[in-house]
Design a protein around this motif. Sequence first.
Motif: not given
Length: 249
Positions: A85-94, A96-101, A116-122
């Motif tokens: 996970l690449v945390p603290d990445r913003e997308l559309d003002g929210k 979350g984290s990038y999911v890096l595989t 893709g991008w993942l909302a915090e806590g998901s």
Amino acid sequence: MYRFLLTPRWWGINVFVLLAIPLCVFMGTWQLGRFEDRVATQREADRPPTADERRPTPLDELLPVDTETSGRTATATGRYGEQFLVPDRELDGKRGSYVLTLLRTDGGRTLPVVRGWLAEGSPAPSAPAGEVMVRGALQASETVSTDGVQAGGLPSGQLGMISAASLVNLVPDQVYDAWVTLAEADTGLVPVPASLPEGSGLDLKAFQNLGYSGEWFAGVAFILFMWFRLLRRELEAAKDRELGLAPAP
């Protein structure tokens, strides 16, 4: 009356002016050129891609990443491995984290893939099993100056920066000095749009270049103003001495 221009003091003043003005003009022109380059890259980014640019191209044909290949659609085949996970990445003002595989390609090297991008806590969805072909926008490795990058202090399973340098001690394979962001994110993820290469586009630094350019050109005007002011003051003093209104030096 102008004999004072031949004194050592005025020789020094004139030499300084003759050296300072070309320097200011050169630096102002250079900063203005930097700004114009950023305007050109922004226009290029806003231009609709050509059919050739939209055509998926094997990854190795687009390397190394530069301003021309950044954002092009790259393809690679392999099997997914470690995931971060690449945390603290913003997308559309929210936030979350990038999911890096990491994709172990058929060529034996490892390609970082932002699925893709993942909302915090998901919870992050698992990567598809088996051999897959990925297609996404090619991106240059991030640096410490990239927005969102964290220097360190992250828990296991998280990365602060997407780059071969940050992965070299985490995986045994040779890592590509590039990464791709998928055009179509996996289920539960939001696609991460491609970004312009660092040092291009109309960001704050671009307008700083424009401001610095104005300061250098203003420096030319200031130097000329001070030179004429000193000259005028010296002429007035010389005239006063001729009229006997001031003592001779």
